[in-house]
Design a protein around this motif. Structure first.
Motif, short mmCIF file in Angstrom:
data_model
loop_
_atom_site.label_atom_id
_atom_site.label_comp_id
_atom_site.label_asym_id
_atom_site.label_seq_id
_atom_site.Cartn_x
_atom_site.Cartn_y
_atom_site.Cartn_z
N THR A 51 0.86 -1.17 0.00
CA THR A 51 0.00 0.00 0.00
C THR A 51 0.90 1.22 0.00
O THR A 51 1.79 1.34 0.85
N THR A 52 0.70 2.09 -0.97
CA THR A 52 1.49 3.32 -1.06
C THR A 52 0.55 4.51 -1.10
O THR A 52 -0.08 4.77 -2.11
N TYR A 53 0.45 5.20 0.01
CA TYR A 53 -0.40 6.38 0.07
C TYR A 53 0.34 7.63 -0.39
O TYR A 53 -0.23 8.50 -1.02
N SER A 54 1.61 7.72 -0.09
CA SER A 54 2.33 8.95 -0.42
C SER A 54 2.93 8.89 -1.82
O SER A 54 3.32 7.82 -2.31
N ASN A 55 3.02 10.05 -2.44
CA ASN A 55 3.66 10.13 -3.75
C ASN A 55 5.12 9.73 -3.67
O ASN A 55 5.65 9.09 -4.58
N ALA A 56 5.78 10.10 -2.58
CA ALA A 56 7.20 9.77 -2.42
C ALA A 56 7.41 8.25 -2.46
O ALA A 56 8.36 7.77 -3.09
N LYS A 58 5.37 6.06 -3.88
CA LYS A 58 5.05 5.59 -5.23
C LYS A 58 6.29 5.69 -6.12
O LYS A 58 6.57 4.80 -6.92
N THR A 59 7.04 6.76 -5.95
CA THR A 59 8.26 6.94 -6.71
C THR A 59 9.37 6.02 -6.22
O THR A 59 10.01 5.31 -7.01
N LYS A 60 9.60 6.00 -4.92
CA LYS A 60 10.70 5.21 -4.34
C LYS A 60 10.50 3.71 -4.52
O LYS A 60 11.43 3.00 -4.91
N MET A 61 9.31 3.21 -4.21
CA MET A 61 9.07 1.77 -4.23
C MET A 61 8.77 1.21 -5.62
O MET A 61 9.11 0.07 -5.92
N LEU A 62 8.12 2.03 -6.46
CA LEU A 62 7.61 1.52 -7.73
C LEU A 62 8.22 2.17 -8.96
O LEU A 62 7.96 1.72 -10.08
N GLY A 63 8.94 3.26 -8.75
CA GLY A 63 9.51 3.97 -9.89
C GLY A 63 8.51 4.83 -10.65
O GLY A 63 8.74 5.17 -11.81
N VAL A 64 7.39 5.19 -10.00
CA VAL A 64 6.45 6.10 -10.66
C VAL A 64 7.18 7.43 -10.86
O VAL A 64 7.67 8.02 -9.90
N PRO A 65 7.28 7.90 -12.10
CA PRO A 65 8.01 9.14 -12.35
C PRO A 65 7.39 10.35 -11.62
O PRO A 65 6.17 10.52 -11.63
N GLU A 66 8.23 11.13 -11.00
CA GLU A 66 7.77 12.34 -10.31
C GLU A 66 7.02 13.26 -11.26
O GLU A 66 6.08 13.94 -10.86
#
Length: 166
Positions: A51-56, A58-66
């Motif tokens: 579960t990833t609530y924070s944008n940070a 999402k980026t750190k764990m999954l590589g979602v581009p900032e």
């Protein structure tokens, strides 16, 4: 279908094809993982759920581009797609699934109302994003979460039954 029936059908379909699934969730807060693991034998097909609530995260764990988060926001088809692709890559699973949305009761806006959820299913061949607007009268936080999770997992079952995932 009940949640247990969804779980049993999903686990059976994945086992039959020798596939693994991983999940990443925002608005459903672990419900996908719970439903998937309700069926006996789920450990054969499910290795990771986060579960990833924070944008940070999402980026750190999954590589979602900032850049995606900055320009489209956490609740967007672009973010759902990146989350599903990210969990599939991080976990090594054959299928990555993701949810992101606004379960309420607050947090909604005119452009992104409470009940707006994006789900995504990622395979090696493609990623499909679905937009849901769960706005039935009396739809509270739990209803929205359950409807989103159940709809996503039923969509995975349909993909598997139609041999769209190998």
């Amino acid at each position: 279908m009940t949640q247990f029936e969804i779980s049993a059908a999903l686990v059976s379909a994945l086992k039959k094809r020798g596939l693994k699934i991983a999940s990443v969730e925002s608005c459903t807060a672990g419900l996908l993982s719970k439903i998937i693991t309700d069926a006996p034998g789920s450990s054969d097909v499910f290795d990771l759920g986060i579960t990833t609530y924070s944008n940070a995260m999402k980026t750190k764990m999954l590589g979602v581009p900032e850049e995606i988060l900055a320009s489209h926001g956490a609740v967007s088809p672009e973010t759902a797609k990146a989350m599903a692709e990210g969990i599939r890559k991080v976990s090594g699973a054959d299928i990555g699934v993701a949810t992101t949305g606004i379960a309420g009761p607050g947090g909604g806006s005119y452009e992104k109302p409470v009940g707006l959820v994006y789900t995504a299913i990622s395979t090696a061949d493609r990623t499909e994003v679905t937009r849901l607007l769960i706005d039935q009268p009396g739809a509270d936080r739990n209803y929205i979460r359950n409807a989103a999770a159940e709809t996503l997992l039923i969509n995975v079952i349909h993909m598997l039954e139609n041999c769209e995932v190998k």
